[in-house]
Design a protein around this motif. Sequence first.
Motif, PDB file in Angstrom:
ATOM      1  N   ASP A  43      40.828  37.092  14.453  1.00 23.89           N
ATOM      2  CA  ASP A  43      40.705  36.699  16.053  1.00 23.89           C
ATOM      3  C   ASP A  43      39.690  35.826  15.910  1.00 23.89           C
ATOM      4  N   SER A  45      39.478  34.007  18.930  1.00 18.64           N
ATOM      5  CA  SER A  45      39.453  33.580  20.305  1.00 18.64           C
ATOM      6  C   SER A  45      38.198  33.109  20.994  1.00 18.64           C
ATOM      7  N   ASN A  61      50.287  36.133  13.497  1.00 16.98           N
ATOM      8  CA  ASN A  61      49.434  36.766  14.363  1.00 16.98           C
ATOM      9  C   ASN A  61      47.978  36.515  14.808  1.00 16.98           C
ATOM     10  N   ASN A  63      44.691  35.069  16.633  1.00 14.43           N
ATOM     11  CA  ASN A  63      44.428  34.731  17.928  1.00 14.43           C
ATOM     12  C   ASN A  63      43.464  33.616  18.262  1.00 14.43           C
ATOM     13  N   THR A  65      43.195  32.005  21.220  1.00 14.49           N
ATOM     14  CA  THR A  65      43.082  31.958  22.835  1.00 14.49           C
ATOM     15  C   THR A  65      41.730  31.377  23.031  1.00 14.49           C
ATOM     16  N   ALA A  82      51.377  33.190  16.437  1.00 13.18           N
ATOM     17  CA  ALA A  82      49.742  33.292  16.701  1.00 13.18           C
ATOM     18  C   ALA A  82      49.796  32.761  18.193  1.00 13.18           C
ATOM     19  N   ASN A  83      48.728  33.124  18.771  1.00  8.86           N
ATOM     20  CA  ASN A  83      48.571  32.864  20.328  1.00  8.86           C
ATOM     21  C   ASN A  83      47.417  31.789  20.355  1.00  8.86           C
TER      22      ASN A  83
END
Length: 164
Positions: A43, A45, A61, A63, A65, A82-83
């Motif tokens: 993560d 983000s 996967n 993140n 963001t 991935a985001n």
Amino acid sequence: MKYWQLITSIVLSIFVFLMPLPVQAASSSSVTRSILNAVGGEDFSGKNLIRAEFTSVTLKNANFTNADLRGAIFNGVLLDGANLHGSDFSSGIAYISRFKNVDLSDAVLNDTNMLRSTFDNVEVTGADFTNALLDIQQLKKLCINASGTNSKTGVSTRESLGCP
């Protein structure tokens, strides 16, 4: 005494210029270093990742963001699932990286070099690719579903990609 100094300097010069020095070669992956040994699901983000380097890692996967990825480098990275929604990847490099099932919606990718990277099933609604470098085949893939306007730059996704 003067002759001794002259002879010594000549011998030293010959030794320095004629003796080969060892040379070491390096690949791009050994020159750059990754900031982590990632395996996916991380993560990032909202993180400040300016000029971060990701080399030969799997970021499945992950993140990103709203992350600040300006000038970041993705070299040989697998970004499956991935985001990157809302991230700023301006002036970055994504070389020989795979973007599969990735969310790039509302991302800013101005002046980003993404040559030799692949894009499969990527969401680009509202992404800004102004002056980004992409392979023509990948550009055509992205244009198929390109739509929307970037909320930060106000630029149309289709216009920034140069879609017909």
